[in-house]
Motif scaffolding. Structure first.
Motif: not given
Length: 603
Positions: A454-483
């Motif tokens: 996105l730098s204005e001084v960069a050349s047209d063919d200059e690219e940056w490596a990017v890493v994106e993280k996306m949550i696909i599932y979530d859970f709550v650590r159980p306070l009790g039980g078997m599940f």
């Protein structure tokens, strides 16, 4: 509520007879079983009953090799203070066996022995086959009944604030206990035959144990879900208990007068109700005259490592054991009106095949359930009751040839049974931690790519490596039980615009059953009490049971689960989804229903 220092001032339990079913009100004491107390009079000539001779029982003894009560290593009640032999960075002991195994040797065990005749005349101390295999009282094998009654009143629930405290009755497990409870407290109702205003209702958690629903629904009960959060049932707010009761539409039937709830390690969501939430719910039950049926098979499986604040809990009255005092107490501890019916079981502490449990409730309700038992199951298996009684109680005199579960041949006693529960909690807490660590480490989908600067001084063919993280599932650590209750976000799947979310969920479930993942999980639809919840949300959820697989495989199976989820989110071809579901589409719902039926048997 009365002062704990003056139990004599506790109130009498409220009269709940207006909720007794017509059949239960009409039941009378068994004309035969009322004679049983006379059978134990020493020297009496017994020619009244139709009991066979104990000399003709083909079983002379029962024997088993059983664990010492300290076989498993517990986890600390206060996770911030790890055991002295463990490193400070590892509050959960790595090994589950205590004492540790030596080479290929099995853990130390005791020889349990139930004799044909113990020679003990007192029926409350007698443990032998001549009495256990005979017809018995519906309340339970006298010696075991008395032990459980004392253990319940003095240790498990030492503070129950109504006059004279609760009574107990043995059952064939919690499913049997629940079936008898709703039989006692609700009339059967049939559409087209009975007036709608007489239809009874049962309040349940938004996701719940389906065997309870399948017990209640055939009786015509109106199943009414209540909103839940990470703790469990909500008292306030939209869809909470107060909202449901205050805005009840009488055209649907009578306002529900019973709650079925699992309060610790809720099945399937693993929620655990705080004392504050229980207090709110109990107050609403008093206001609206509702009975709480508390099914608590996982009560002793409360995990301080998931919530260090649990270690700060202080009971109203001590149980005599640090471990039991550290646990969030039952609704019974709040029950000054006697409107709690609690279900306990040996299924998770000894073995499910025992089919042995007990009900704790105010004496008037237990007496009515006793009448039901006399004409149905009569009593749990005498074989099972004698083995469990000998395990925990042991021989009752110097001449008693029996042997219990302790190393010296005595029984576990109360302290041994509590130590066994503490060790079981340790094992399951370690399993929970292993599964949740893997789930937490792999819930993000990581995408790497290149993006122009996105730098204005960069050349047209200059690219940056990017890493994106996306949550696909979530859970709550159980306070009790078997599940662990895992909720997926199918709106992030690449095919979300081409394939409906319920179909994506079904395809993911099938993918897990294929190589290299090979893991079977319970879909959320199994636990939806109504079709509306099933269709609107349940497809997003899956229940994982860390108790169901070998301890040394928990992490590996959990990783296969997360690998399957990661692989599924990399599918970008609708045809691959169709291929996964090809067999399912051909066979339709018949196969799915059959599979769910098989899973239900172990849920």
């Amino acid at each position: 509520m009365s002062s704990i220092s003056d139990p004599a001032s506790f109130p009498e339990p409220v009269d709940l007879s207006h909720y007794l079913s017509r059949t239960t009100r009409a039941r009378e004491a068994s004309t035969i079983k009322r004679f049983y107390k006379y059978f134990t009079i020493p020297g009496i000539g017994q020619i009244a009953g139709g009991t066979p001779s104990d000399k003709y029982f083909p079983y002379d003894t029962l024997e088993a090799k059983v664990a010492h009560p300290n076989r498993f290593r517990p986890t600390p009640n206060k996770p911030l203070d790890p055991p002295p032999n463990d490193p400070p960075t590892a509050p959960l002991a790595a090994s589950s066996i205590s004492p540790r195994k030596h080479g290929k040797d099995d853990p130390p065990a005791a020889r349990l022995f139930v004799p044909h005749d113990s020679g003990v005349p007192d029926p409350l101390r007698m443990i032998d086959l001549k009495s256990a295999l005979q017809y018995g009282t519906a309340q339970g094998y006298p010696s075991l009944y008395y032990f459980i009654r004392q253990f319940t009143r003095n240790n498990l629930h030492p503070f129950v604030p109504y006059k004279d405290g609760p009574e107990v009755i043995l059952t064939c497990g919690n499913t049997d206990g629940f079936a008898k409870t709703i039989q006692a407290l609700s009339d059967e109702w049939f559409e087209g035959h009975d007036p709608v205003e007489e239809r009874p209702g049962l309040l349940v958690e938004e996701y719940c144990y389906m065997n309870a629903i399948q017990t209640a629904r055939p009786r015509g009960m109106n199943i009414v879900p209540v909103a839940i959060d990470d703790e469990g049932m909500c008292a306030k707010g939209p869809g909470g208990l107060e909202d449901v009761l205050a805005s009840w539409d009488s055209s649907k039937g009578r306002r529900p007068h019973m709650i079925y709830t699992v309060t610790v390690g809720q099945n399937p969501t693993s929620g655990t109700l705080s004392v504050a939430r229980r207090t709110e719910i109990y107050a609403l039950c008093v206001e609206y005259d509702v009975i709480i049926v508390e099914d608590d098979p996982y009560w002793y499986l409360q995990f301080p490592s998931s919530s260090p604040s649990m270690a700060d809990f202080k009971p109203v009255k001590s149980s005599g054991f640090e471990f039991l005092d550290s646990l969030i107490p039952s609704y019974l501890s709040l029950d000054y009106q006697g409107r709690v019916v609690r279900l306990d079981t040996f299924s998770k502490t000894v073995a499910p095949g025992c089919r042995l449990g007990w009900i704790t409730a105010q004496p008037a309700l237990v007496e009515r359930i006793l009448r039901i038992t006399e004409c149905s199951t009569q009593q749990p298996s005498g074989f099972v009751q004698s083995m469990v009684a000998e395990l925990v109680m042991g021989p009752q005199s110097s001449t008693d040839p029996g042997k219990g579960g302790a190393a010296d041949g005595s029984g576990w006693k109360v302290d041994g049974f509590v130590r066994w529960l503490e060790g079981l909690r340790g094992n399951y807490e370690r399993r929970m931690s292993a599964m949740c660590d893997v789930l937490n480490a792999n819930k993000h989908l990581v995408k790497a790519g290149r993006r122009k600067s996105l730098s204005e001084v960069a050349s047209d063919d200059e690219e940056w490596a990017v890493v994106e993280k996306m949550i696909i599932y979530d859970f709550v650590r159980p306070l009790g039980g078997m599940f662990v209750w895992v909720r997926f976000n199918f709106s992030t799947h690449p095919l979300r615009k081409q394939v409906p979310a319920p179909r994506l969920a079904q395809a993911l479930w099938v993918l897990w059953t294929t190589k290299p993942y090979l893991c079977l999980v319970a879909p959320g639809s199994m636990f939806a009490p109504t079709a509306e919840i099933r269709d609107a949300d349940a497809y997003n959820c899956f229940r994982l049971c860390f108790a169901a697989c070998p301890e040394d495989e928990v992490a590996d199976i959990s990783k296969r689960f997360t690998d399957g989820a990661q692989a599924f989110w990399r599918i970008r071809s609708k045809e691959k989804i169709d291929k996964l579901l090809e067999e399912e589409d051909k066979e339709g719902e018949a196969k799915t229903d059959a599979g769910m039926g098989m899973l239900m048997g172990v849920c």
